[in-house]
Scaffold this motif. Structure first.
Motif, PDB file in Angstrom:
ATOM      1  N   SER A   1       0.824  -1.209   0.000  1.00 27.03           N
ATOM      2  CA  SER A   1       0.000   0.000   0.000  1.00 27.03           C
ATOM      3  C   SER A   1       0.862   1.265   0.000  1.00 27.03           C
ATOM      4  N   ASP A   2       2.160   1.100   0.304  1.00 28.73           N
ATOM      5  CA  ASP A   2       3.083   2.235   0.280  1.00 28.73           C
ATOM      6  C   ASP A   2       3.699   2.444  -1.103  1.00 28.73           C
ATOM      7  N   CYS A   3       3.285   1.628  -2.069  1.00 25.64           N
ATOM      8  CA  CYS A   3       3.917   1.659  -3.386  1.00 25.64           C
ATOM      9  C   CYS A   3       2.920   2.021  -4.486  1.00 25.64           C
ATOM     10  N   ARG A   4       3.418   2.712  -5.485  1.00 26.41           N
ATOM     11  CA  ARG A   4       2.631   2.989  -6.685  1.00 26.41           C
ATOM     12  C   ARG A   4       3.259   2.225  -7.848  1.00 26.41           C
ATOM     13  N   ILE A   5       2.434   1.497  -8.588  1.00 27.83           N
ATOM     14  CA  ILE A   5       2.912   0.686  -9.711  1.00 27.83           C
ATOM     15  C   ILE A   5       2.396   1.292 -11.012  1.00 27.83           C
ATOM     16  N   ASP A   6       3.309   1.626 -11.907  1.00 30.30           N
ATOM     17  CA  ASP A   6       2.950   2.163 -13.221  1.00 30.30           C
ATOM     18  C   ASP A   6       3.456   1.218 -14.299  1.00 30.30           C
TER      19      ASP A   6
ATOM     20  N   SER B   1       4.348  -3.546 -21.200  1.00 34.65           N
ATOM     21  CA  SER B   1       4.954  -4.597 -20.377  1.00 34.65           C
ATOM     22  C   SER B   1       5.961  -4.055 -19.371  1.00 34.65           C
ATOM     23  N   ALA B   2       6.500  -2.863 -19.611  1.00 37.74           N
ATOM     24  CA  ALA B   2       7.485  -2.288 -18.695  1.00 37.74           C
ATOM     25  C   ALA B   2       6.793  -1.850 -17.398  1.00 37.74           C
ATOM     26  N   VAL B   3       7.515  -1.974 -16.284  1.00 39.14           N
ATOM     27  CA  VAL B   3       6.930  -1.707 -14.967  1.00 39.14           C
ATOM     28  C   VAL B   3       7.826  -0.768 -14.174  1.00 39.14           C
ATOM     29  N   ARG B   4       7.207   0.234 -13.540  1.00 40.17           N
ATOM     30  CA  ARG B   4       7.928   1.109 -12.619  1.00 40.17           C
ATOM     31  C   ARG B   4       7.217   1.062 -11.267  1.00 40.17           C
ATOM     32  N   ILE B   5       7.983   0.833 -10.200  1.00 35.82           N
ATOM     33  CA  ILE B   5       7.416   0.811  -8.847  1.00 35.82           C
ATOM     34  C   ILE B   5       8.046   1.945  -8.046  1.00 35.82           C
ATOM     35  N   THR B   6       7.211   2.767  -7.436  1.00 34.58           N
ATOM     36  CA  THR B   6       7.681   3.877  -6.615  1.00 34.58           C
ATOM     37  C   THR B   6       7.304   3.631  -5.159  1.00 34.58           C
TER      38      THR B   6
ATOM     39  N   ILE C   1      11.915   6.286  -3.460  1.00 33.21           N
ATOM     40  CA  ILE C   1      12.744   5.415  -4.293  1.00 33.21           C
ATOM     41  C   ILE C   1      11.889   4.819  -5.410  1.00 33.21           C
ATOM     42  N   ALA C   2      12.383   4.895  -6.633  1.00 27.44           N
ATOM     43  CA  ALA C   2      11.661   4.343  -7.787  1.00 27.44           C
ATOM     44  C   ALA C   2      12.582   3.425  -8.569  1.00 27.44           C
ATOM     45  N   VAL C   3      12.043   2.307  -9.024  1.00 29.17           N
ATOM     46  CA  VAL C   3      12.802   1.360  -9.842  1.00 29.17           C
ATOM     47  C   VAL C   3      11.962   1.001 -11.057  1.00 29.17           C
ATOM     48  N   ALA C   4      12.625   0.554 -12.120  1.00 27.35           N
ATOM     49  CA  ALA C   4      11.902   0.188 -13.339  1.00 27.35           C
ATOM     50  C   ALA C   4      12.575  -0.991 -14.007  1.00 27.35           C
TER      51      ALA C   4
ATOM     52  N   TRP D   1      10.171  -5.657  -8.161  1.00 27.04           N
ATOM     53  CA  TRP D   1      10.049  -5.834  -6.707  1.00 27.04           C
ATOM     54  C   TRP D   1      11.403  -6.209  -6.101  1.00 27.04           C
ATOM     55  N   ASP D   2      12.143  -7.102  -6.796  1.00 26.02           N
ATOM     56  CA  ASP D   2      13.475  -7.482  -6.324  1.00 26.02           C
ATOM     57  C   ASP D   2      14.394  -6.260  -6.263  1.00 26.02           C
ATOM     58  N   MET D   3      14.320  -5.434  -7.297  1.00 28.74           N
ATOM     59  CA  MET D   3      15.154  -4.239  -7.343  1.00 28.74           C
ATOM     60  C   MET D   3      14.794  -3.275  -6.208  1.00 28.74           C
ATOM     61  N   LEU D   4      13.502  -3.130  -5.930  1.00 27.76           N
ATOM     62  CA  LEU D   4      13.063  -2.242  -4.860  1.00 27.76           C
ATOM     63  C   LEU D   4      13.558  -2.747  -3.504  1.00 27.76           C
ATOM     64  N   ARG D   5      13.467  -4.065  -3.276  1.00 26.73           N
ATOM     65  CA  ARG D   5      13.985  -4.645  -2.042  1.00 26.73           C
ATOM     66  C   ARG D   5      15.473  -4.317  -1.895  1.00 26.73           C
ATOM     67  N   SER D   6      16.201  -4.402  -2.998  1.00 25.65           N
ATOM     68  CA  SER D   6      17.633  -4.126  -2.965  1.00 25.65           C
ATOM     69  C   SER D   6      17.913  -2.663  -2.664  1.00 25.65           C
ATOM     70  N   ARG D   7      17.120  -1.772  -3.260  1.00 22.98           N
ATOM     71  CA  ARG D   7      17.324  -0.341  -3.003  1.00 22.98           C
ATOM     72  C   ARG D   7      17.049  -0.011  -1.541  1.00 22.98           C
ATOM     73  N   LEU D   8      15.978  -0.571  -0.988  1.00 24.17           N
ATOM     74  CA  LEU D   8      15.648  -0.306   0.413  1.00 24.17           C
ATOM     75  C   LEU D   8      16.706  -0.898   1.342  1.00 24.17           C
ATOM     76  N   TYR D   9      17.230  -2.062   0.971  1.00 26.83           N
ATOM     77  CA  TYR D   9      18.289  -2.690   1.759  1.00 26.83           C
ATOM     78  C   TYR D   9      19.552  -1.828   1.729  1.00 26.83           C
ATOM     79  N   GLU D  10      19.886  -1.314   0.540  1.00 24.60           N
ATOM     80  CA  GLU D  10      21.070  -0.472   0.415  1.00 24.60           C
ATOM     81  C   GLU D  10      20.901   0.809   1.227  1.00 24.60           C
TER      82      GLU D  10
END
Length: 376
Positions: A235-240, A257-262, A268-271, A286-295
């Motif tokens: 619920s804290d994320c926006r998916i485009d 087909s491309a996805v961006r999650i904010t 933090i936004a990843v695509a 989602w994997d990329m977002l987990r990595s960004r939050l971990y970093e």
């Protein structure tokens, strides 16, 4: 033996001694023997995740132990060759052995820095984001040059590179791109590259052949596996979703087909647009977002050692970590360590290990950034 070479030999011995100490040599040898025996157990792969973890440890230990033994054997071999050359007054043998020792010292120092990559995520694969700064085509072309530089460096190290997303510039270059670099210690080696990179050159896009300054930023963060638990509230994320773009091949399709999650709380936004399937791109994002939050969490815990992330600063004057000057002279200079190269074409072709090694050694030492003047 000349005093200069005696000093080289002593430095190699010291580096090898530090590598042995870092490995905890006797324990490492016993552990490798156990892992080698374990690898022959037919039941090992009943738990694939645990098996992969043990095999990575085995590879790491084998690499470390083998390199120390190789250094010791080659060191003695070259010392013997020099003594033989001196006995027979054969300067050619002496010269070959001395050059070999100097090359060994460089490699031993590199290994010494690599052995210190013991951070929580240093051994992981890594994501690398490239973003062009203000300046339109100039900065977008510069961003593309940096993407090529890191790709070439990774390939030289034997790493694999995957393009996850890319947004082309209007006329040339790229607005942004994300790649995944796969290989042991990929994040550890690349983590000091986060920051703003400045280029000075005669613009190929300027009909008046004027000198231009361009900026692009690099953002490096580790790939995290399932063993690291990062909780994300959807619920804290926006998916485009949007249509993939790029220079052809797998980056072009006719569906969104491309996805961006904010992640709204952090911004933090990843695509990802690597796959034709929106479902697969979403999973990767989602994997990329987990990595960004971990970093981001690592950065908080290691605030004293990490520079402020490049993506959180202006991409321009006052924030650059390295300058690349093509005109009116040829020079690349790291503003944190003072390390320079008079061959920018080689650097842009992937010869950036000396800058990485210096930055890692600088960070490990815990010293403040060097006070160096920028190139004009």
């Amino acid at each position: 033996m000349r005093n200069e070479i005696v000093n080289v030999v002593d430095e190699i011995k010291q580096a090898v001694s530090l590598l042995r100490r870092h490995l905890d040599w006797d324990q490492a040898v016993r552990r490798l023997d156990w892992l080698n025996n374990k690898s022959e157990d037919p039941n090992l792969w009943n738990d694939p995740q645990e098996a992969q973890k043990l095999m990575r440890e085995r590879q790491q230990l084998d690499d470390g132990i083998s390199s120390v033994r190789k250094f010791e054997a080659e060191l003695q071999e070259n010392i013997d060759l020099i003594e033989l050359g001196e006995m027979e007054s054969d300067q050619e043998i002496i010269q070959v052995a001395e050059e070999s020792l100097k090359a060994m010292l460089k490699e031993a120092n590199r290994r010494q820095v690599e052995a210190m990559l013991s951070g929580e995520a240093d051994s992981n694969d890594t994501y690398v984001e490239v973003h062009s700064g203000a300046g339109g085509t100039e900065s977008q072309d510069w961003a593309n040059m940096l993407l090529r530089m890191y790709t070439r460096w990774a390939e030289r190290q034997g790493y694999k590179v995957e393009i996850l997303e890319m947004h082309d510039g209007e006329e040339a270059g790229i607005k942004s791109a994300t790649i995944m670099v796969k290989g042991h210690n990929a994040y550890g080696w690349m983590k000091t590259e986060s920051g703003v990179h400045r280029l000075v050159r005669i613009s190929p896009y300027d009909s008046n052949a004027r000198r231009h300054t361009s900026f692009s930023s690099i953002w490096v963060y580790p790939v995290v596996d399932d063993s690291i638990n990062i909780e994300i509230n959807e619920s804290d994320c926006r998916i485009d979703t949007y249509r993939a773009s790029g220079s052809g091949g797998q980056h072009i399709n006719t569906t969104d087909s491309a996805v961006r999650i904010t992640h709204i709380p952090t911004g933090i936004a990843v695509a990802c647009q690597q796959e034709r399937s929106q479902h697969k791109n979403k999973a990767k994002a989602w994997d990329m977002l987990r990595s960004r939050l971990y970093e981001a969490e690592l950065e908080k815990r290691e605030a004293a050692a990490n520079a402020e992330a490049a993506s959180k600063t202006d991409i321009g004057w006052g924030h650059q970590i390295r300058s690349y000057v093509m005109q009116p002279y040829q020079m690349v200079k790291d503003l944190r360590t003072g390390v320079e190269s008079s061959a920018p074409s080689d650097v842009l072709d992937g010869d950036i290990s000396p800058f990485m090694e210096a930055a890692l050694a600088h960070r490990i030492s815990g010293k403040a950034d060097a006070v160096t003047d920028d190139l004009s």
